[in-house]
Design a protein around this motif. Sequence first.
Motif, PDB file in Angstrom:
ATOM      1  N   UNK A 101      36.721  38.420  94.856  1.00  0.00           N
ATOM      2  CA  UNK A 101      36.087  38.139  96.017  1.00  0.00           C
ATOM      3  C   UNK A 101      35.045  37.238  95.677  1.00  0.00           C
ATOM      4  N   UNK A 102      34.705  37.104  94.392  1.00  0.00           N
ATOM      5  CA  UNK A 102      33.124  36.225  94.105  1.00  0.00           C
ATOM      6  C   UNK A 102      33.824  34.940  93.742  1.00  0.00           C
ATOM      7  N   UNK A 103      35.153  34.909  93.088  1.00  0.00           N
ATOM      8  CA  UNK A 103      35.669  33.664  92.660  1.00  0.00           C
ATOM      9  C   UNK A 103      35.546  32.293  93.726  1.00  0.00           C
ATOM     10  N   UNK A 104      35.093  31.269  93.055  1.00  0.00           N
ATOM     11  CA  UNK A 104      34.919  30.052  93.744  1.00  0.00           C
ATOM     12  C   UNK A 104      36.320  29.229  93.695  1.00  0.00           C
ATOM     13  N   UNK A 105      37.281  29.390  94.543  1.00  0.00           N
ATOM     14  CA  UNK A 105      38.649  28.849  94.409  1.00  0.00           C
ATOM     15  C   UNK A 105      38.667  27.376  94.651  1.00  0.00           C
ATOM     16  N   UNK A 106      37.566  26.839  95.074  1.00  0.00           N
ATOM     17  CA  UNK A 106      37.426  25.424  94.995  1.00  0.00           C
ATOM     18  C   UNK A 106      37.407  24.601  93.753  1.00  0.00           C
ATOM     19  N   UNK A 107      37.137  25.613  92.800  1.00  0.00           N
ATOM     20  CA  UNK A 107      37.080  24.949  91.454  1.00  0.00           C
ATOM     21  C   UNK A 107      38.191  25.241  90.604  1.00  0.00           C
ATOM     22  N   UNK A 108      39.216  25.749  91.167  1.00  0.00           N
ATOM     23  CA  UNK A 108      40.534  25.954  90.443  1.00  0.00           C
ATOM     24  C   UNK A 108      41.593  24.884  90.327  1.00  0.00           C
ATOM     25  N   UNK A 109      42.157  24.814  89.548  1.00  0.00           N
ATOM     26  CA  UNK A 109      43.369  23.502  89.334  1.00  0.00           C
ATOM     27  C   UNK A 109      44.434  23.975  90.317  1.00  0.00           C
ATOM     28  N   UNK A 113      45.384  27.671  91.803  1.00  0.00           N
ATOM     29  CA  UNK A 113      45.124  27.924  92.957  1.00  0.00           C
ATOM     30  C   UNK A 113      46.166  28.251  93.753  1.00  0.00           C
ATOM     31  N   UNK A 117      46.938  31.906  95.785  1.00  0.00           N
ATOM     32  CA  UNK A 117      47.655  31.658  97.246  1.00  0.00           C
ATOM     33  C   UNK A 117      48.669  32.493  97.374  1.00  0.00           C
TER      34      UNK A 117
END
Lengths: 163, 234
Positions: A101-109, A113, A117
Motif C-alpha cells: 500500500x505504500x508503493x508509488x505506482x506512478x514510478x513503475x515501468x 505496473x 494491475x
Amino acid sequence: MTCTAKKCGIHFQPPSIILIYEDQNQEKTRKRIMPIRNFSKFSDCSRAAEQLKNNPRHKAYLESVSLRQLQKLYSLLKGHLKGQSLAQSLEQVQREEAIDPEEDMNKLDDKELAKRKSIMDELFEKNRKKKDDPDFVYNVEVVFPQDEQVESCGWDAESDEGF
Amino acid sequence: MAAAGGDARAELDVDVDVDAGPGQEKYDAEENVKIICLGDSAVGKSKLMERFLLDGYRPQQLSTFALTLYKHAASVDGKRVLVDFWDTAGQERFQSMHPSYYHKAHACIMVFDVQRKVTYKNLSNWYKELREFRPEIPCIVVANKIDADMKMTQKSFNFARKFNLPFYFVSAADGTNVVKLFSDAIKLAVAYKQNSGDFMDEVMRELENFDLQQKGEDFSDKEESCPEEKPPST
C-alpha cells in the motif's frame, strides 16, 4: 469443443500442468496433462505461462484459466527447481501477489505496473457486478454518513498540516 | 508556479501551447463541457469511467497527447449537454499533467484508492497542480475500491473536508455511487460554466479579444462558430 476448467495444478516430476475440466458435449470430467519442456530455474514464468496459454494444442482448454494462475504454477515449479520447499515457494508467490500500500505506482515501468494491475484486477473481477448479471442495477446509491463520530482513516494524522 | 491571483497574466506568458490536443475551442460553445480525471496510476479512473458509460462509451485513444477521451451526451435541466471526459492514459506517471489537460476544464474528478495510502497522500499534489491552472472549477474527491474493504467507509478522510470539496465513496466493481458521482460532476460542470467567475477564464477571454482587435479583423463571433470542432453527433 466447449470445456469448463474445474481445477488447474502442477506436477513437479515429470514437470507438467494438469487440468481437470468438464467436457460440456459429453458431460464428462476429464484430465489433461500438458508436459512442460525447456523450463529451468532461470526461465521467465510470465513468458512460459503465455506460451502455454497460446499453444495451439492447449489453447482451447486453457481459455478459462487465467494467465495469473498459470504464472503462479510456473513460479512454484521454479521454486522447486531452485531447491525450495513447497511452503517456501508458496510464501514467495503470496508475497509477490501482495500489493504494497505504500508503493508509488506512478514510478513503475509498464511491465511492473501491468503486473500490479492484473493482481488488483482479480479482486475487481470477483466483486464485479456485470451488466448482464440478473441482479445488475445501473444506479446504485448508498449514503455513508461522514459525521464527527467516525474514526479517522489514520492517513491524515502525521502530515495533516501538509494538506 | 505562482498561485492564483495577480500573477495569472504573467503565467500566461509561459510558452506552452495550451490549445494542444483535440480542438479545445469547442469547450467555449454553450453545450460542451470538459471534465478531467486526476489521480495516481491504478486507482481505477478508467474503470469508473467505463462503469458509468457501460457499453455506451466510445473511448478515443489519443496517444499523441497521452490522453483517452470519452464522449457522452447528457441532459441537464432538459438541456442537452455534450460531455468530454478526459482520462490520463498513463500521463500521471510523469508526476504532472500537460497544461493542455487542464485547459478549459469545467470540473475535475480526483480519485484515490482506499486500499493504498500513497494514492491518498498524493491527492495534495494533484490538487495543487489543478489549482495552479484552474483555481475555481468544482472538484469532487472520490474514494474508490470500497468493495475491497467496506470498513473504510466508516472512516473519515480529512482531505476533502479541509478544502471543502464534495466527497464520495464509490466502487467501480459493484457500481456503488458511480452514476451519482458522474451525474453530479456534469451538473457542477454546467453550473460552473454558466456562472464562470474563474479569473483565468476572464483573463483568457480578455487576451483573445485583445488579439482579435490587434489583427483589426472582426471575428467577434468566432467563439460561437467552430462547426468543424464539434464532435460527431451522438
